[in-house]
Design a protein around this motif. Sequence first.
Motif, PDB file in Angstrom:
ATOM      1  N   ARG A 148      71.172  18.546  -0.038  1.00  0.00           N
ATOM      2  CA  ARG A 148      70.646  17.450   0.783  1.00  0.00           C
ATOM      3  C   ARG A 148      71.696  16.395   1.105  1.00  0.00           C
ATOM      4  O   ARG A 148      71.697  15.818   2.173  1.00  0.00           O
ATOM      5  CB  ARG A 148      69.463  16.788   0.091  1.00  0.00           C
ATOM      6  CG  ARG A 148      68.245  17.667   0.057  1.00  0.00           C
ATOM      7  CD  ARG A 148      67.053  16.913  -0.459  1.00  0.00           C
ATOM      8  NE  ARG A 148      65.884  17.754  -0.383  1.00  0.00           N
ATOM      9  CZ  ARG A 148      64.893  17.723  -1.227  1.00  0.00           C
ATOM     10  NH1 ARG A 148      64.911  16.865  -2.229  1.00  0.00           N
ATOM     11  NH2 ARG A 148      63.862  18.529  -1.089  1.00  0.00           N
ATOM     12  N   THR A 149      72.567  16.103   0.150  1.00  0.00           N
ATOM     13  CA  THR A 149      73.538  15.032   0.378  1.00  0.00           C
ATOM     14  C   THR A 149      74.843  15.525   0.990  1.00  0.00           C
ATOM     15  O   THR A 149      75.653  14.723   1.430  1.00  0.00           O
ATOM     16  CB  THR A 149      73.848  14.278  -0.929  1.00  0.00           C
ATOM     17  OG1 THR A 149      74.449  15.183  -1.859  1.00  0.00           O
ATOM     18  CG2 THR A 149      72.590  13.652  -1.506  1.00  0.00           C
ATOM     19  N   ALA A 150      75.044  16.833   1.034  1.00  0.00           N
ATOM     20  CA  ALA A 150      76.295  17.371   1.576  1.00  0.00           C
ATOM     21  C   ALA A 150      76.474  17.040   3.058  1.00  0.00           C
ATOM     22  O   ALA A 150      77.595  16.967   3.541  1.00  0.00           O
ATOM     23  CB  ALA A 150      76.358  18.880   1.368  1.00  0.00           C
ATOM     24  N   THR A 151      75.369  16.813   3.752  1.00  0.00           N
ATOM     25  CA  THR A 151      75.456  16.516   5.186  1.00  0.00           C
ATOM     26  C   THR A 151      75.357  15.022   5.481  1.00  0.00           C
ATOM     27  O   THR A 151      75.253  14.624   6.629  1.00  0.00           O
ATOM     28  CB  THR A 151      74.342  17.254   5.954  1.00  0.00           C
ATOM     29  OG1 THR A 151      73.070  16.864   5.430  1.00  0.00           O
ATOM     30  CG2 THR A 151      74.507  18.759   5.832  1.00  0.00           C
ATOM     31  N   HIS A 152      75.383  14.225   4.439  1.00  0.00           N
ATOM     32  CA  HIS A 152      75.287  12.766   4.581  1.00  0.00           C
ATOM     33  C   HIS A 152      76.383  12.120   3.738  1.00  0.00           C
ATOM     34  O   HIS A 152      77.197  12.816   3.137  1.00  0.00           O
ATOM     35  CB  HIS A 152      73.915  12.259   4.118  1.00  0.00           C
ATOM     36  CG  HIS A 152      72.785  12.859   4.877  1.00  0.00           C
ATOM     37  ND1 HIS A 152      72.430  12.436   6.128  1.00  0.00           N
ATOM     38  CD2 HIS A 152      71.933  13.869   4.563  1.00  0.00           C
ATOM     39  CE1 HIS A 152      71.406  13.149   6.562  1.00  0.00           C
ATOM     40  NE2 HIS A 152      71.088  14.028   5.628  1.00  0.00           N
TER      41      HIS A 152
END
Length: 127
Positions: free
Chosen positions: A55-59
């Motif tokens: 989830r956080t890899a793209t943010h």
Amino acid sequence: LRVLQLVDIADGRLRLENRTILLAAPARDRVTAYLDYRNTTWPNTINSHLFINRRTATHIRPVNVAWCTNTLGLPAQMIRQDRILDEAFATGGDLRQLAEMFGLSVSMAGIYAEHAHHANLSDQAGH
């Protein structure tokens, strides 16, 4: 754990706001393995946090507390408290060592040292 950045780990050291911690060889090995996994799984991520997930890899936001707790199997604070108590036992309750190693105030180090001292007396009474 959530807010650690990639740049906080370098040359076998963890750099925090006001101190640098030399990582033991097993910790360095685990960090290296994790970084290999991270780079293989998310090679193009722009997230600069050390720990990321799908989830956080793209943010650019950090992982959430639940992710840390689920990944570790218990709250990080419990692990920290266990490590502080273990060090209190190992050093005979050395306040300076506890304060410096864990960034504690002397009074908080004293609380851990006192717990270690009482537990040690209980162990001796049981033998």
